[in-house]
Design a protein around this motif. Sequence first.
Motif, PDB file in Angstrom:
ATOM      1  N   THR A  75       0.831  -1.210   0.000  1.00  0.00           N
ATOM      2  CA  THR A  75       0.000   0.000   0.000  1.00  0.00           C
ATOM      3  C   THR A  75       0.859   1.251   0.000  1.00  0.00           C
ATOM      4  O   THR A  75       0.616   2.204  -0.759  1.00  0.00           O
ATOM      5  N   TRP A  76       1.878   1.284   0.839  1.00  0.00           N
ATOM      6  CA  TRP A  76       2.781   2.427   0.880  1.00  0.00           C
ATOM      7  C   TRP A  76       3.497   2.596  -0.458  1.00  0.00           C
ATOM      8  O   TRP A  76       3.628   3.716  -0.970  1.00  0.00           O
ATOM      9  N   THR A  77       3.941   1.480  -1.050  1.00  0.00           N
ATOM     10  CA  THR A  77       4.665   1.551  -2.319  1.00  0.00           C
ATOM     11  C   THR A  77       3.792   2.102  -3.441  1.00  0.00           C
ATOM     12  O   THR A  77       4.249   2.892  -4.274  1.00  0.00           O
ATOM     13  N   SER A  78       2.540   1.690  -3.446  1.00  0.00           N
ATOM     14  CA  SER A  78       1.653   2.097  -4.543  1.00  0.00           C
ATOM     15  C   SER A  78       1.075   3.500  -4.375  1.00  0.00           C
ATOM     16  O   SER A  78       0.489   4.036  -5.321  1.00  0.00           O
ATOM     17  N   THR A  79       1.224   4.087  -3.204  1.00  0.00           N
ATOM     18  CA  THR A  79       0.609   5.399  -2.959  1.00  0.00           C
ATOM     19  C   THR A  79       1.627   6.522  -2.772  1.00  0.00           C
ATOM     20  O   THR A  79       1.235   7.662  -2.506  1.00  0.00           O
ATOM     21  N   HIS A  80       2.920   6.231  -2.913  1.00  0.00           N
ATOM     22  CA  HIS A  80       3.932   7.257  -2.698  1.00  0.00           C
ATOM     23  C   HIS A  80       4.821   7.469  -3.919  1.00  0.00           C
ATOM     24  O   HIS A  80       5.977   7.880  -3.792  1.00  0.00           O
ATOM     25  N   GLY A  81       4.317   7.131  -5.070  1.00  0.00           N
ATOM     26  CA  GLY A  81       4.990   7.498  -6.307  1.00  0.00           C
ATOM     27  C   GLY A  81       6.218   6.676  -6.642  1.00  0.00           C
ATOM     28  O   GLY A  81       6.473   5.610  -6.071  1.00  0.00           O
ATOM     29  N   THR A  82       7.008   7.238  -7.588  1.00  0.00           N
ATOM     30  CA  THR A  82       8.173   6.540  -8.126  1.00  0.00           C
ATOM     31  C   THR A  82       9.230   6.286  -7.061  1.00  0.00           C
ATOM     32  O   THR A  82       9.861   5.225  -7.046  1.00  0.00           O
ATOM     33  N   PHE A  83       9.416   7.242  -6.176  1.00  0.00           N
ATOM     34  CA  PHE A  83      10.428   7.069  -5.131  1.00  0.00           C
ATOM     35  C   PHE A  83      10.144   5.827  -4.289  1.00  0.00           C
ATOM     36  O   PHE A  83      11.053   5.041  -3.999  1.00  0.00           O
ATOM     37  N   ALA A  84       8.880   5.637  -3.891  1.00  0.00           N
ATOM     38  CA  ALA A  84       8.529   4.478  -3.069  1.00  0.00           C
ATOM     39  C   ALA A  84       8.749   3.172  -3.828  1.00  0.00           C
ATOM     40  O   ALA A  84       9.237   2.191  -3.258  1.00  0.00           O
ATOM     41  N   ARG A  85       8.425   3.183  -5.123  1.00  0.00           N
ATOM     42  CA  ARG A  85       8.638   1.963  -5.912  1.00  0.00           C
ATOM     43  C   ARG A  85      10.124   1.644  -6.043  1.00  0.00           C
ATOM     44  O   ARG A  85      10.529   0.486  -6.000  1.00  0.00           O
ATOM     45  N   ASP A  86      10.927   2.685  -6.211  1.00  0.00           N
ATOM     46  CA  ASP A  86      12.375   2.469  -6.309  1.00  0.00           C
ATOM     47  C   ASP A  86      12.932   1.922  -4.994  1.00  0.00           C
ATOM     48  O   ASP A  86      13.797   1.040  -4.989  1.00  0.00           O
ATOM     49  N   VAL A  87      12.454   2.453  -3.881  1.00  0.00           N
ATOM     50  CA  VAL A  87      12.896   1.963  -2.570  1.00  0.00           C
ATOM     51  C   VAL A  87      12.510   0.494  -2.390  1.00  0.00           C
ATOM     52  O   VAL A  87      13.312  -0.323  -1.910  1.00  0.00           O
TER      53      VAL A  87
END
Length: 338
Positions: free
Chosen positions: A106-118
Amino acid sequence: MTGTTTLLEARYRAVLRLLPAYYREQREEEMVEVFLGDTDRDLQDQSRPTLGEAASVAALALRARLGTAAAPRRYALLGSAARLFALAAVLLQAAAAVADRALELTWTSTHGTFARDVFMSGFTGRGPVVATAEVAAWVLPLGWTVGYFALLRDRRRTARISVLLAALPTLWPFLAPFVTDFPPPEPAYATAAAAFAWLPALALCTACHRDAPPAELPVGTPGTVHLGCCVVMGASVVVLPAVADSVWAPTTCFVLGALGWLVRRGRRGRTAGGEGALALAVLGLLVLTLRVAAAYTWLDVSMPLPTAMVAGFAVQAAALLFLTAVLAVVGGRDLAAR
């Protein structure tokens, strides 16, 4: 058996002493005759039980002590408590794995590209060994859920395999320093986390044997109970993110679940036995050990911990200690009353 006792027979009887007394009284002579049946008497003083025979007796001894149809009361109670402990612990592990991954996705999908990269950086860029270990550490704990539902559907083999696979990632911190440049783990927390995973897994594998009754929940349906635990764990992190560490959610769920069990028991009066209370007391002791070990790792942090985090850890530890003691007393009294 008649005649002089041979050395092989004496050795077989020594191995059979692994069995509880009640089982030996019923089956020892029959088992000795079976063991000696294929060995010529002239060779029995030069022979000894095979490793496979000794292992089969040891497995039978474990099953006999963990409750069979003809087991005396104390062994039946021990087996029942071990199975309830395994079921409750596997449920706690299953809900924790699902809730943790649901929050992460949920956090990854709702915080944009930066979250996906992390998120992806945990699986890429550090070599095939680390990448494989990280993928396994993310995927394998979902086996707790598979094991939980398989156990309640009486698919015991599937449940055993699933929980053993789910527990494997807890060994990675100990192995990583030998195959990577990772530092050794903090010993207290790594050991407590491994015990929290492997003791329930081994309890399920040993207590849920083929002669044991099917596992069943004391209340609710498997899906509803699992979902409820997931919601409690997820909500505990969402409501208090500043104090939530890796142990916060399962500890909160155990505390609320144990309180609910005690309230339900109080309303219904004394239960048939204290197995449930003792099983929860053992699980509470495991969770308390993990809670203290996790809090101890924060002592190495250079900056002072926020007051809210320290207070949260202290409240959880105090609640666990109190509930574990109450459950142990309740279980002991229920068993004594019977």
